[in-house]
Design an enzyme around this catalytic site. Sequence first.
Site, PDB file in Angstrom:
ATOM      1  N   GLU A  79     -21.797   1.768   1.937  1.00  0.00           N
ATOM      2  CA  GLU A  79     -20.829   0.821   2.503  1.00  0.00           C
ATOM      3  C   GLU A  79     -20.260   0.053   1.325  1.00  0.00           C
ATOM      4  OE1 GLU A  79     -19.221  -2.459   3.186  1.00  0.00           O
ATOM      5  OE2 GLU A  79     -21.094  -3.160   4.102  1.00  0.00           O
ATOM      6  N   CYS A 129     -16.846  -7.636   2.020  1.00  0.00           N
ATOM      7  CA  CYS A 129     -16.210  -6.350   1.727  1.00  0.00           C
ATOM      8  C   CYS A 129     -15.008  -6.067   2.615  1.00  0.00           C
ATOM      9  CB  CYS A 129     -17.229  -5.210   1.877  1.00  0.00           C
ATOM     10  SG  CYS A 129     -18.547  -5.234   0.650  1.00  0.00           S
ATOM     11  N   LYS A 187     -34.433  -2.650  -2.846  1.00  0.00           N
ATOM     12  CA  LYS A 187     -34.111  -3.375  -4.077  1.00  0.00           C
ATOM     13  C   LYS A 187     -33.075  -4.433  -3.742  1.00  0.00           C
ATOM     14  CE  LYS A 187     -31.192  -3.165  -7.393  1.00  0.00           C
ATOM     15  NZ  LYS A 187     -31.068  -4.642  -7.690  1.00  0.00           N
ATOM     16  N   GLU A 230      -9.552  -5.527  -5.034  1.00  0.00           N
ATOM     17  CA  GLU A 230     -10.487  -6.378  -4.300  1.00  0.00           C
ATOM     18  C   GLU A 230     -10.856  -7.586  -5.157  1.00  0.00           C
ATOM     19  OE1 GLU A 230     -14.383  -5.762  -1.500  1.00  0.00           O
ATOM     20  OE2 GLU A 230     -14.356  -4.670  -3.399  1.00  0.00           O
TER      21      GLU A 230
END
Length: 488
Positions: free
Chosen positions: A256, A290, A180, A386
């Site tokens: 992750e 990330c 996906k 973040e």
Amino acid sequence: MVKVEVKYTKLFINNEWVDAVSKKTFPTINPHDETVIAEVAEGDKADVDIAVAAAKKAFHRYSPWRILDASGRGLLMLKLADLIESQAKYLAELETLDCGKPVKTAEEEFYYSATVLRYYAGKADKILGNTIPADGEVMSMTIKEPVGVCAQIIPWNYPIPMMSWKIAPALAAGCTIIVKPAEQTPLTALAVAALIKEAGFPPGVVNIIPGYGPTAGAALTHHPDVDKVAFTGSTEVGKIILGAASAVNLKRVTLELGGKSPLVVFNDADVEKAAQIAHGAAFANGGQCCCAGTRTYVQSGIYDQFVAKAAEIAAKRSVGNPFDDVEQGPQIDQDMYSKVLGYIEAGKAGGAKCVVGGDKLGDKGYYIKPTVFADVKDDMKIAKEEIFGPVQSILKFETFEEIVDRANDTNYGLGAGVITNDITLAMSFAKYVRAGSVWINIYDHVTSQTPFGGFKDSGIGRELGEDGINQYLETKTITLALPKVPQF
């Protein structure tokens, strides 16, 4: 703007292009000018059910895929890598159109993705078990088997590299797959699907279902015939997926997730070189990474000099149309654009000193000026959360003991970096920092051979390297009774 042909917008199931069962579509948007590129078939539960059934059939023990020699799997993967390289220019332009990545960077990423496929192609016929000297009059051994049908949910920041990280080890292991792609960036995954078919993979081995997380993604993570889920994305969504993966059956999970990575610069570092490394760590891919090193800790002896150099480099960073020769394009979409601008305002309001940038760029497209904050404190929002945008926070420290504790004072643990000429100091930091990857005098150097993943809220499991293929294998122990040893 370069004219790019969009060839594939339907679902890819069982090596066929099909409409969604619902006939619904969704727009994919060009972040450069906010226009609609194309309408893409919107998969949901009904389509996921069909795709999972196709993958399950392709995984059957007598299917063409399962009876194929392991070396045959590797040859198909090598052919796919060659096809991706042959189409790298077109695929890069399509990626740039869909996600705003500078076109030169996008092309490099397709060549990199081909190296990942080749690395795991070489492992396909080298999946080995062991013989075990078990107690008793027996012979014991282990064999490795593919985990089964795998759902792989891909992020929008590195669409094809992250797809290669997932499909390559899964294919080498002999699994079947439903991918996906992120709803923001479905086009290149579908284009690669055409190359998967051209390479000769049997029907049902790889299926591509564009759609949204709460519908297509949730259907995959809850499906009883899915044996494993691999996801790259935010920690918040990762926690949802982890819960969903245990709701019906106990799926294997690789996650992750997010990060707030520290990059520590000691007094003995060359300031010019360190500032360049730190700039790349914070601003690569527009900060949409990330493991971005957005917490830049600089020792007090060179702090002011470093801040001045960091501001100078950021001020010169070229931002604009990603089809031009620029370093940074637009952010991915309106939501992330607004979120990053909100963090910039929070940094100003919190008392950090904005030394360069600090605002949007232009009135069309999701462009943000590269932004550097100095005098940042650990308890500020921009130092704790973040941001996922072109924002660097520079913090001051005094001692080694202090900086290790401060670097570890986060729920994340994806990456970390250190810049120093003292190898003992560097290795001591690497030993004590809690992060899945530690880079010394370099940052974010990730290759096919190096395992990647996080500690704490940054994830579960590893991708790439030997660890990557092990995530797609089950260990089976076989024990055989031997005739009783005769007594003489």
